[in-house]
Design a protein around this motif. Structure first.
Motif, PDB file in Angstrom:
ATOM      1  N   ALA A 122    -101.068  -4.771 -26.668  1.00  0.00           N
ATOM      2  CA  ALA A 122    -100.341  -4.568 -25.409  1.00  0.00           C
ATOM      3  C   ALA A 122     -99.498  -5.789 -25.057  1.00  0.00           C
ATOM      4  N   GLU A 123    -100.026  -6.982 -25.332  1.00  0.00           N
ATOM      5  CA  GLU A 123     -99.245  -8.199 -25.079  1.00  0.00           C
ATOM      6  C   GLU A 123     -98.024  -8.254 -26.002  1.00  0.00           C
ATOM      7  N   ALA A 124     -98.221  -7.902 -27.276  1.00  0.00           N
ATOM      8  CA  ALA A 124     -97.124  -7.951 -28.250  1.00  0.00           C
ATOM      9  C   ALA A 124     -96.071  -6.890 -27.974  1.00  0.00           C
ATOM     10  N   PHE A 181    -100.850  -0.849 -16.936  1.00  0.00           N
ATOM     11  CA  PHE A 181    -101.740  -1.919 -16.507  1.00  0.00           C
ATOM     12  C   PHE A 181    -101.693  -1.997 -14.990  1.00  0.00           C
ATOM     13  N   ALA A 182    -102.866  -1.928 -14.328  1.00  0.00           N
ATOM     14  CA  ALA A 182    -102.941  -1.929 -12.873  1.00  0.00           C
ATOM     15  C   ALA A 182    -104.208  -2.648 -12.432  1.00  0.00           C
ATOM     16  N   MET A 233     -93.959  -2.527 -10.151  1.00  0.00           N
ATOM     17  CA  MET A 233     -94.330  -2.172 -11.528  1.00  0.00           C
ATOM     18  C   MET A 233     -93.092  -2.178 -12.385  1.00  0.00           C
ATOM     19  N   GLN A 234     -93.126  -2.890 -13.476  1.00  0.00           N
ATOM     20  CA  GLN A 234     -92.010  -2.868 -14.390  1.00  0.00           C
ATOM     21  C   GLN A 234     -92.148  -1.671 -15.327  1.00  0.00           C
ATOM     22  N   THR A 235     -91.071  -0.931 -15.445  1.00  0.00           N
ATOM     23  CA  THR A 235     -91.096   0.250 -16.290  1.00  0.00           C
ATOM     24  C   THR A 235     -89.936   0.215 -17.258  1.00  0.00           C
ATOM     25  N   LYS A 292     -86.986 -10.724 -25.020  1.00  0.00           N
ATOM     26  CA  LYS A 292     -87.695 -11.965 -25.317  1.00  0.00           C
ATOM     27  C   LYS A 292     -87.736 -12.922 -24.127  1.00  0.00           C
ATOM     28  N   GLY A 293     -86.823 -12.787 -23.169  1.00  0.00           N
ATOM     29  CA  GLY A 293     -86.826 -13.684 -22.023  1.00  0.00           C
ATOM     30  C   GLY A 293     -87.856 -13.341 -20.982  1.00  0.00           C
ATOM     31  N   ASP A 294     -88.470 -12.172 -21.100  1.00  0.00           N
ATOM     32  CA  ASP A 294     -89.480 -11.760 -20.130  1.00  0.00           C
ATOM     33  C   ASP A 294     -90.829 -12.391 -20.471  1.00  0.00           C
ATOM     34  N   VAL A 295     -91.596 -12.745 -19.444  1.00  0.00           N
ATOM     35  CA  VAL A 295     -92.915 -13.349 -19.655  1.00  0.00           C
ATOM     36  C   VAL A 295     -93.966 -12.237 -19.675  1.00  0.00           C
ATOM     37  N   PRO A 296     -94.637 -11.999 -20.798  1.00  0.00           N
ATOM     38  CA  PRO A 296     -95.607 -10.906 -20.873  1.00  0.00           C
ATOM     39  C   PRO A 296     -96.908 -11.235 -20.158  1.00  0.00           C
ATOM     40  N   ASP A 297     -97.603 -10.196 -19.736  1.00  0.00           N
ATOM     41  CA  ASP A 297     -98.956 -10.378 -19.212  1.00  0.00           C
ATOM     42  C   ASP A 297     -99.881 -10.677 -20.389  1.00  0.00           C
TER      43      ASP A 297
END
Length: 273
Positions: free
Chosen positions: A44-46, A88-89, A1-3, A54-59
């Motif tokens: 939640a995506e935004a 999100f789980a 899980m990313q926190t 910005k380099g991370d890929v969002p769900d």
């Protein structure tokens, strides 16, 4: 899980409470509830790039919506109808076990206990839906996350994952994406005590202590080679301890050190069928 959030000690009056009713933080009440409708999922995506860079890929919003519809959890913390944090789980391949993928609070809303409140909301949600065990991963070098996951919530770990996600961007850029896999047994007496604000006595006899580097963020900015060396040293220390029959059962926030005990495996509660 990313926190990504702050878990400062001044949150104790709020984070140790099990209920997830709205709280006041000197500005407005915070409401924690399931996401509802595509506007919530889009928010939640935004939110994700603002937290992980910005380099991370969002769900994607669509993925979160579908996972929720198929029995997963997608919930948020709202202040004045603005989404300021979310969790999100998803269901896992094992019945009664949930995988927790994301947990985040916007930078301007950190230090208010919202991250911990979202996790206690998750526990309540899971127990209501017949889930007794939640798993997730986190970066073992980040003391803030260790304080939340191990000390505040009572999760445990015996599994070290080397470069789990491969190369990553955003705040994770530049280091191997090593992760600890943690187990959160929701009806464990220790977890139950922490959820109610009680501080269970922890057995620290015959324990090992593995300290984290001081001020990781500064180290990452100033000397990536030293940060990498610290990553590899921590990797070796924890993997050796796990191989010797120890498991992470606590985290000393004042010392920035994992506490590992040999009795962890024996103390793990049995899965309920």
């Amino acid at each position: 899980m990313q926190t990504a959030f702050d878990v400062s000690r001044r949150e104790h009056h709020f984070i140790n409470r099990y209920d997830h009713s709205p709280r006041f933080f000197g500005m407005a009440a915070a409401e924690i509830r399931d996401l509802s409708g595509m506007a919530d999922f889009r928010a939640a995506e935004a939110l994700q790039p603002a937290v992980w860079g910005k380099g991370d890929v969002p769900d994607p919003a669509e993925l979160m919506m579908v996972i929720q519809a198929e029995g997963g959890l997608a919930a948020g913390a709202f202040v004045d109808d603005r989404l300021v944090g979310y969790i999100f789980a998803s269901p896992s391949a094992t019945s009664g076990v949930q995988h927790s993928q994301r947990l985040a609070v916007l930078p301007d809303m950190r230090g208010r206990g919202l991250g911990v409140a979202l996790k206690w909301y998750q526990r309540s949600w899971c127990l209501t839906h017949g889930v007794r065990h939640v798993r997730w991963t986190f970066d073992p070098m980040r003391a803030i996350n260790a304080a939340l996951n191990i000390d505040r919530l009572g999760a445990r770990s015996t599994t070290y994952l080397v470069d789990y996600y491969g190369a990553m961007g955003g705040i994770n850029e530049g280091l191997p994406s090593d992760r600890l896999l943690v187990d959160w047994f929701l009806d464990d007496p220790v977890v139950d005590a922490k959820s109610e604000g009680r501080l269970p006595r922890e057995n620290v006899e015959d324990c090992l202590r593995v300290r984290l580097p001081h001020d990781l963020e500064t180290l990452l900015r100033q000397d990536r080679n030293k940060a990498l060396a610290a990553r590899l040293m921590l990797r070796d220390s924890l993997r050796d301890a796990f191989a010797s029959g120890y498991g992470i059962s606590g985290f000393d926030c004042s010392d920035g050190a994992y506490i590992l005990t040999p009795i962890f495996a024996a103390a793990k509660p049995k899965e309920k069928k």
